[in-house]
Design an enzyme around this catalytic site. Sequence first.
Site, PDB file in Angstrom:
ATOM      1  N   ASN A 144       6.969 -13.064-153.065  1.00 13.81           N
ATOM      2  CA  ASN A 144       7.952 -12.128-153.633  1.00 13.81           C
ATOM      3  C   ASN A 144       8.896 -11.628-152.179  1.00 13.81           C
ATOM      4  O   ASN A 144       8.615 -10.527-151.636  1.00 13.81           O
ATOM      5  CB  ASN A 144       7.312 -10.930-154.315  1.00 13.81           C
ATOM      6  CG  ASN A 144       6.776 -11.424-155.576  1.00 13.81           C
ATOM      7  OD1 ASN A 144       7.121 -11.675-156.358  1.00 13.81           O
ATOM      8  ND2 ASN A 144       5.203 -11.740-155.300  1.00 13.81           N
ATOM      9  N   GLU A 145      10.002 -12.291-152.139  1.00 14.20           N
ATOM     10  CA  GLU A 145      10.715 -12.036-151.070  1.00 14.20           C
ATOM     11  C   GLU A 145      11.731 -10.560-151.430  1.00 14.20           C
ATOM     12  O   GLU A 145      11.706 -10.040-152.360  1.00 14.20           O
ATOM     13  CB  GLU A 145      11.627 -13.069-150.834  1.00 14.20           C
ATOM     14  CG  GLU A 145      11.010 -14.307-150.481  1.00 14.20           C
ATOM     15  CD  GLU A 145      10.515 -14.498-148.915  1.00 14.20           C
ATOM     16  OE1 GLU A 145      10.197 -13.188-148.278  1.00 14.20           O
ATOM     17  OE2 GLU A 145      10.044 -15.235-148.402  1.00 14.20           O
ATOM     18  N   PRO A 146      12.269 -10.017-150.256  1.00 14.23           N
ATOM     19  CA  PRO A 146      13.197  -8.889-150.468  1.00 14.23           C
ATOM     20  C   PRO A 146      14.092  -9.308-151.800  1.00 14.23           C
ATOM     21  O   PRO A 146      14.613 -10.303-151.975  1.00 14.23           O
ATOM     22  CB  PRO A 146      14.158  -8.974-149.073  1.00 14.23           C
ATOM     23  CG  PRO A 146      13.191  -9.313-148.142  1.00 14.23           C
ATOM     24  CD  PRO A 146      12.176 -10.510-148.982  1.00 14.23           C
TER      25      PRO A 146
END
Length: 244
Positions: A144-146
């Site tokens: 879950n990236e930025p």
Amino acid sequence: VYPDQQTASVTVAKRIAELIISKQKNNEPTVLGLATGVTPIKVYAELVRMHRQEGLSFKNVITFNLDEYYPMLPTSAQSYVTFMNENLFNHIDIDKKNIHIADGTLSQPDVAQFCLAYERKITELGGLDLQLLGIGRTGHIGFNEPGSAPNSGTRLVTLDDLTRGDAARDFGGKENVPTKAITMGIGTIFKAREIILMAWNEKKAPIIKKAVEGEISGEVPATYLQLSDNVEFIVDQGAASALT
Ligand code: F6R
């Protein structure tokens, strides 16, 4: 904060073992959410030791891995399937049908269906008892990236450039790192009854500081964990070194 990674990893492994044993006594399965990467390696090594030397059984354990690169063949050296087999599954008595890892071979139109089914299976089993997490330098948990939403579910995501750079060594160059991954969402992780995030050494100190002390924001997805009552950060002195 633990003096070193080894002591901390043994503590986490003991917690997992106690959970498995207490569930076994009630004839209930333990549903574990597992992470890959260098961070949990010593936890898995200690679980393997407990299996071999202390008879800890994984017969009643059901696992769901956080993520897998996409596309990715399970037999590839860099797949998280290979990682889990080599570091844990090949060395314990888990029933192979109880292992769940996202399928990196699906065609893109089939991914959404797969992701829904992954969520459904977790729910049908009563949810995750314990979710293990590492943390990426972007602040990702799972992949879950930025920009990830706090209520996100399992889905196909695009990897951050920094994350692909960090994976470059495993793939013999950043250009070989897949651009995408299938990951459990922040919302999926949040539903776990217990969440343990681990981080070792000074390289992780800046992101641990942001995750623990920074403003809650999608820019640093791990900050969402500040909103959970069921989360514990287990870090060594190095990873804790920037905390005030
Ligand atoms: C792995 C995962 C990632 C890693 C993170 C840290 O399944 O979901 O979030 O936990 O990238 O990786 P390491 O432990 O290699 O520093």
